[in-house]
Design a protein around this motif. Sequence first.
Motif, PDB file in Angstrom:
ATOM      1  N   ASN A  99       6.205  -0.332  -3.702  1.00 11.36           N
ATOM      2  CA  ASN A  99       5.909  -0.592  -5.112  1.00 11.36           C
ATOM      3  C   ASN A  99       4.235  -0.753  -4.966  1.00 11.36           C
ATOM      4  O   ASN A  99       3.817  -1.497  -4.548  1.00 11.36           O
ATOM      5  N   ARG A 100       3.489   0.244  -5.372  1.00 13.62           N
ATOM      6  CA  ARG A 100       2.099   0.389  -5.198  1.00 13.62           C
ATOM      7  C   ARG A 100       1.443  -0.680  -6.448  1.00 13.62           C
ATOM      8  O   ARG A 100       0.175  -0.823  -6.401  1.00 13.62           O
ATOM      9  N   THR A 101       2.474  -1.344  -7.199  1.00 13.21           N
ATOM     10  CA  THR A 101       1.797  -2.340  -8.281  1.00 13.21           C
ATOM     11  C   THR A 101       0.633  -1.525  -8.983  1.00 13.21           C
ATOM     12  O   THR A 101      -0.390  -2.204  -9.298  1.00 13.21           O
ATOM     13  N   ASN A 102       0.717  -0.251  -9.193  1.00 11.87           N
ATOM     14  CA  ASN A 102      -0.164   0.578 -10.012  1.00 11.87           C
ATOM     15  C   ASN A 102       0.691   1.500 -10.970  1.00 11.87           C
ATOM     16  O   ASN A 102       1.170   2.551 -10.509  1.00 11.87           O
ATOM     17  N   PRO A 103       0.372   1.253 -12.168  1.00 13.00           N
ATOM     18  CA  PRO A 103       1.264   1.927 -13.223  1.00 13.00           C
ATOM     19  C   PRO A 103       0.696   3.430 -13.175  1.00 13.00           C
ATOM     20  O   PRO A 103       1.563   4.068 -13.745  1.00 13.00           O
ATOM     21  N   SER A 104      -0.364   3.764 -12.488  1.00 10.87           N
ATOM     22  CA  SER A 104      -0.903   5.224 -12.755  1.00 10.87           C
ATOM     23  C   SER A 104      -0.391   5.784 -11.436  1.00 10.87           C
ATOM     24  O   SER A 104      -0.375   7.086 -11.269  1.00 10.87           O
ATOM     25  N   GLN A 105       0.329   5.206 -10.449  1.00 12.50           N
ATOM     26  CA  GLN A 105       0.693   5.905  -9.358  1.00 12.50           C
ATOM     27  C   GLN A 105       2.256   5.474  -8.994  1.00 12.50           C
ATOM     28  O   GLN A 105       2.649   4.065  -9.141  1.00 12.50           O
ATOM     29  N   ASP A 106       3.234   6.194  -8.900  1.00 16.20           N
ATOM     30  CA  ASP A 106       4.518   6.052  -8.761  1.00 16.20           C
ATOM     31  C   ASP A 106       4.751   5.006  -7.254  1.00 16.20           C
ATOM     32  O   ASP A 106       4.110   5.264  -6.418  1.00 16.20           O
ATOM     33  N   ASN A 273      -5.294   2.524 -13.506  1.00 20.79           N
ATOM     34  CA  ASN A 273      -5.245   2.701 -12.129  1.00 20.79           C
ATOM     35  C   ASN A 273      -6.309   1.414 -11.287  1.00 20.79           C
ATOM     36  O   ASN A 273      -7.522   1.810 -11.361  1.00 20.79           O
ATOM     37  N   PRO A 274      -5.592   0.595 -10.769  1.00 24.60           N
ATOM     38  CA  PRO A 274      -6.539  -0.609 -10.109  1.00 24.60           C
ATOM     39  C   PRO A 274      -6.790   0.151  -9.113  1.00 24.60           C
ATOM     40  O   PRO A 274      -7.715  -0.710  -8.161  1.00 24.60           O
ATOM     41  N   GLY A 275      -6.331   0.991  -8.362  1.00 20.95           N
ATOM     42  CA  GLY A 275      -6.768   1.534  -7.051  1.00 20.95           C
ATOM     43  C   GLY A 275      -6.479   0.712  -5.792  1.00 20.95           C
ATOM     44  O   GLY A 275      -5.790  -0.359  -5.973  1.00 20.95           O
ATOM     45  N   ALA A 276      -6.946   0.948  -4.531  1.00 22.01           N
ATOM     46  CA  ALA A 276      -6.642   0.578  -3.455  1.00 22.01           C
ATOM     47  C   ALA A 276      -7.822  -0.647  -3.134  1.00 22.01           C
ATOM     48  O   ALA A 276      -8.851  -0.225  -3.349  1.00 22.01           O
ATOM     49  N   LEU A 277      -7.741  -1.390  -2.065  1.00 25.89           N
ATOM     50  CA  LEU A 277      -8.615  -2.307  -1.511  1.00 25.89           C
ATOM     51  C   LEU A 277      -9.072  -2.115  -0.193  1.00 25.89           C
ATOM     52  O   LEU A 277      -8.265  -1.725   0.607  1.00 25.89           O
ATOM     53  N   THR A 278     -10.375  -2.573   0.078  1.00 21.14           N
ATOM     54  CA  THR A 278     -10.545  -2.931   1.397  1.00 21.14           C
ATOM     55  C   THR A 278      -9.921  -4.028   2.008  1.00 21.14           C
ATOM     56  O   THR A 278      -9.383  -4.877   1.397  1.00 21.14           O
ATOM     57  N   ARG A 279     -10.011  -4.274   3.367  1.00 19.74           N
ATOM     58  CA  ARG A 279      -9.384  -5.538   3.741  1.00 19.74           C
ATOM     59  C   ARG A 279     -10.056  -6.672   3.404  1.00 19.74           C
ATOM     60  O   ARG A 279      -9.444  -7.684   3.048  1.00 19.74           O
ATOM     61  N   ILE A 280     -11.384  -6.767   3.500  1.00 19.07           N
ATOM     62  CA  ILE A 280     -12.082  -7.808   3.097  1.00 19.07           C
ATOM     63  C   ILE A 280     -11.942  -8.187   1.356  1.00 19.07           C
ATOM     64  O   ILE A 280     -11.634  -9.280   1.041  1.00 19.07           O
ATOM     65  N   GLN A 281     -11.741  -7.131   0.668  1.00 14.73           N
ATOM     66  CA  GLN A 281     -11.333  -7.590  -0.707  1.00 14.73           C
ATOM     67  C   GLN A 281      -9.980  -8.158  -0.688  1.00 14.73           C
ATOM     68  O   GLN A 281      -9.844  -8.937  -1.512  1.00 14.73           O
ATOM     69  N   PHE A 282      -9.100  -7.383  -0.407  1.00  9.93           N
ATOM     70  CA  PHE A 282      -7.898  -8.063  -0.270  1.00  9.93           C
ATOM     71  C   PHE A 282      -7.505  -9.358   0.302  1.00  9.93           C
ATOM     72  O   PHE A 282      -6.821 -10.471  -0.634  1.00  9.93           O
ATOM     73  N   ASP A 283      -8.238  -9.812   1.442  1.00  8.05           N
ATOM     74  CA  ASP A 283      -8.223 -11.110   1.803  1.00  8.05           C
ATOM     75  C   ASP A 283      -9.002 -11.999   0.831  1.00  8.05           C
ATOM     76  O   ASP A 283      -8.515 -13.456   0.773  1.00  8.05           O
ATOM     77  N   THR A 284     -10.098 -11.723   0.214  1.00  2.00           N
ATOM     78  CA  THR A 284     -10.920 -12.478  -0.666  1.00  2.00           C
ATOM     79  C   THR A 284      -9.983 -12.742  -1.837  1.00  2.00           C
ATOM     80  O   THR A 284     -10.124 -13.746  -2.480  1.00  2.00           O
ATOM     81  N   SER A 686       2.058  -1.784  -0.354  1.00  2.00           N
ATOM     82  CA  SER A 686       1.726  -0.510   0.189  1.00  2.00           C
ATOM     83  C   SER A 686       0.395  -0.058   0.674  1.00  2.00           C
ATOM     84  O   SER A 686      -0.600  -0.839   0.526  1.00  2.00           O
ATOM     85  N   VAL A 687       0.199   0.939   1.595  1.00  2.00           N
ATOM     86  CA  VAL A 687      -1.020   1.477   1.859  1.00  2.00           C
ATOM     87  C   VAL A 687      -1.305   2.765   1.727  1.00  2.00           C
ATOM     88  O   VAL A 687      -0.365   3.791   1.490  1.00  2.00           O
ATOM     89  N   ALA A 688      -2.469   3.195   1.567  1.00  2.15           N
ATOM     90  CA  ALA A 688      -3.145   4.443   1.288  1.00  2.15           C
ATOM     91  C   ALA A 688      -3.353   5.065   2.543  1.00  2.15           C
ATOM     92  O   ALA A 688      -4.493   4.686   3.239  1.00  2.15           O
ATOM     93  N   PHE A 700      -7.439   1.091   2.144  1.00  2.00           N
ATOM     94  CA  PHE A 700      -6.110   1.205   2.715  1.00  2.00           C
ATOM     95  C   PHE A 700      -5.170   0.337   1.878  1.00  2.00           C
ATOM     96  O   PHE A 700      -4.019   0.883   2.036  1.00  2.00           O
ATOM     97  N   TYR A 701      -5.516  -0.978   1.183  1.00  2.44           N
ATOM     98  CA  TYR A 701      -4.557  -1.747   1.071  1.00  2.44           C
ATOM     99  C   TYR A 701      -4.192  -1.779  -0.659  1.00  2.44           C
ATOM    100  O   TYR A 701      -5.236  -2.013  -1.429  1.00  2.44           O
ATOM    101  N   GLU A 702      -2.821  -1.946  -0.723  1.00  5.24           N
ATOM    102  CA  GLU A 702      -2.627  -1.788  -2.179  1.00  5.24           C
ATOM    103  C   GLU A 702      -1.499  -3.341  -2.322  1.00  5.24           C
ATOM    104  O   GLU A 702      -0.417  -3.329  -1.884  1.00  5.24           O
ATOM    105  N   PRO A 703      -2.236  -4.268  -2.839  1.00  8.54           N
ATOM    106  CA  PRO A 703      -1.541  -5.669  -2.776  1.00  8.54           C
ATOM    107  C   PRO A 703      -0.444  -5.502  -3.630  1.00  8.54           C
ATOM    108  O   PRO A 703      -0.303  -5.002  -4.873  1.00  8.54           O
ATOM    109  N   GLY A 704       0.666  -6.239  -3.312  1.00 10.89           N
ATOM    110  CA  GLY A 704       1.800  -6.807  -4.153  1.00 10.89           C
ATOM    111  C   GLY A 704       1.459  -7.860  -5.118  1.00 10.89           C
ATOM    112  O   GLY A 704       0.520  -8.603  -4.956  1.00 10.89           O
TER     113      GLY A 704
END
Length: 720
Positions: A99-106, A273-284, A686-688, A700-704
């Motif tokens: 689940n990409r937790t993104n209503p704009s992406q299935d 569409n909240p998009g995907a994040l970098t690893r630094i953004q995801f960790d932060t 999920s990952v891009a 790459f990172y789509e957080p749940g």
Amino acid sequence: MIVVILSEAKDLLGTEEILRSLRSLRTTAAAALLAAPLWAQDTTARTLPAVQVTRDRARSPLELPYAISATRPDSVSPGQIHTLPEQTLFLLPGITVANRTNPSQDARISIRGFGARSPFGVRSLRVLRDGMPLTMPDGQTPLDYLDLEAVGTVETIRGSASSLYGNASGGVIDLRSQPPPAAKVAAQLREWYGSNATHRQALMFGGTTTHAWYQGNIGATTSDGSRGTTTGGEFQSYSRQKLRNGFLRAGSEWRGTQITLTAMGLDMPTANNPGALTRIQFDTNPEMADPQSITKKARKAVDQLQAGLQARRHFGDGNEIHAQYFNGWRTLDNPLAFSTVGIDRITNGLSVRYTRAPAHNNPRHLRLTVGGESQRLSDARKNWANCNGLAVPTAACPTINVDRGNRTLDQREIVMSVGSYGRVEAELGAAHATAGVRYDQTQFELSDKFTSDGRDDSGDRRMSAWSPMVGVAVRLRPEHMVYFNVSTAFETPTTTEMVNKPDSSAGLNPALSPQSSRTAEFGFKGVAFERFRFDAAIFATNVQDELIPFDIGSGRTAFRNAGRTRRRGAEGSLSATFGRLAMNGVWTYSDFTFRDFLSGTTQYAGNTIPGVPKQQMQLSASYRARHGFALVEWIAKDKIQVNDANAVAAPGFALLNVRAGGAFSRGRLTPVIGVQNLLDRKYVSSVAVNAAGSVTTGKFYEPGPGRTIYAGLTVATAPW
């Protein structure tokens, strides 16, 4: 089986993590088992349920030499909110839902790795609703309009044994509606509230008369989602969704012919569409939305309607002919970070199937199935420069802060497919042999109506494939079966995958070919001691010319054929009932690697194919009594490689979900409360795959989502 699953889990998550999750599971399960009142035990038959997913009337899975599974989501896993595909597809081996937790992406759905790298929608799989195809002739399936409210059974074929379904049949998912209520008129009103300002209302209705039946539902959903941006200490959502959807199915019999109408529709004006994040953004801050997606106001709006008419007639001694026609349209307005996409789509299809059942005096019990089908997809696609977030006008954006600047693309894309297939089955004592073959021809036509940019992408491609399969199932005992099959499948690229050439030059990519796969599979399934159901399979799949996406800049993705890949795996499921207690376990092992993949001067042979966890486990325990139920679910996934180079991976995770509910006034009043991610784990859902950038800059990172709570109440006029 459960011992094997738990042993493998140590390698997946590490001993400390697995023990912590299991302690939480034990504590929550104990509380659930003491909860009261509890729902009445479902009187499910102890034999394997009949399935229809094999292009034939209902059959026992013990007759079929495939990895085929069926589950009843609301029975096995009650209390579902019917908006989450991962709930509907829970406890099906070999299937991974991200689940990409993104209503704009299935949600990204894959079977044995097929479909794991899809940038949007579902790829590589065939998806059907009550036998009506939802997958386009180019192999893509939009899931946003798929209504889950009335799904009664999910039937799946895993692997290329599903080749009788044609292009992109790495697996088949057929969602079948629950039976209509026995009363002439019945209705249910469902109301849900949850975290992130989630609100869903749904009205279900149906009935059965002497000559006809009908069922349907309409619903409305709003949610702020879990991701956004924080400004001045206040969180502002950028994952909002607002939609209305509906489903209708009705049938009657006319002069011995059964006629069924199926229709579904969607109106979704808002889907950020909240998009995907970098690893630094995801960790932060995993709840943040991609700043560029916010600046460019990335989102989509969709309207879609599809309807199909089926006719089925039995004649002679068990013979049957089945015909189907469907038609649909879709409009899409989709501002992205790099451009704005608009699509007006029309799709239709026709199929006919004839089945000759075994004659009583035929000692070999020969069964013959032959059929043919055609599909057509016509997309009017336009692109514009996305001018949001600009400080000053540019040549492409004479007006700033609007979705549509100058037009950059205007083309008509037509995909037509024609396929025919045949299958013969024979009973040879305890053995049931099957042989089948399908021939497909797919044609792509692109007419470029925007040539003022100095390039003409017009062109056409034609691709064809034969897909044979053979298999044998042997009954060791009346309720135990082993099977073996060898099968093939193919998958064409889509028009948009062919038009984005690696060198960005004009025209369809002449070097891009279909990928083909060959699979050998061995399985064992059955029922033991009237209370245990088991299903295990091992397989090896070799793929030639696998379609691999890669970023070519400016937010655009091109595809290439990646030489050869090898997929080896194992799947197992075990379920058991002990009075009112039901327990289920599913384990999936996926060893998918490149065998020959030269990218530039780099050879990726031996690398893991990205986008798929090497191991996945799902466990559940439910307790039911007369007036309620309690349920505990646990899911764990291994780390996931995010690119072909295997330079970095998204970490593995384990989640715990719980639900409980009641049934009062003879089933007319049923409250439910549930918690997803009870322990509030931070995880990448999920990952891009192969996103642009380096290990640190790649998104790459789509957080749940974190801990999510929801509660619902159903009021019914009569038991359904």
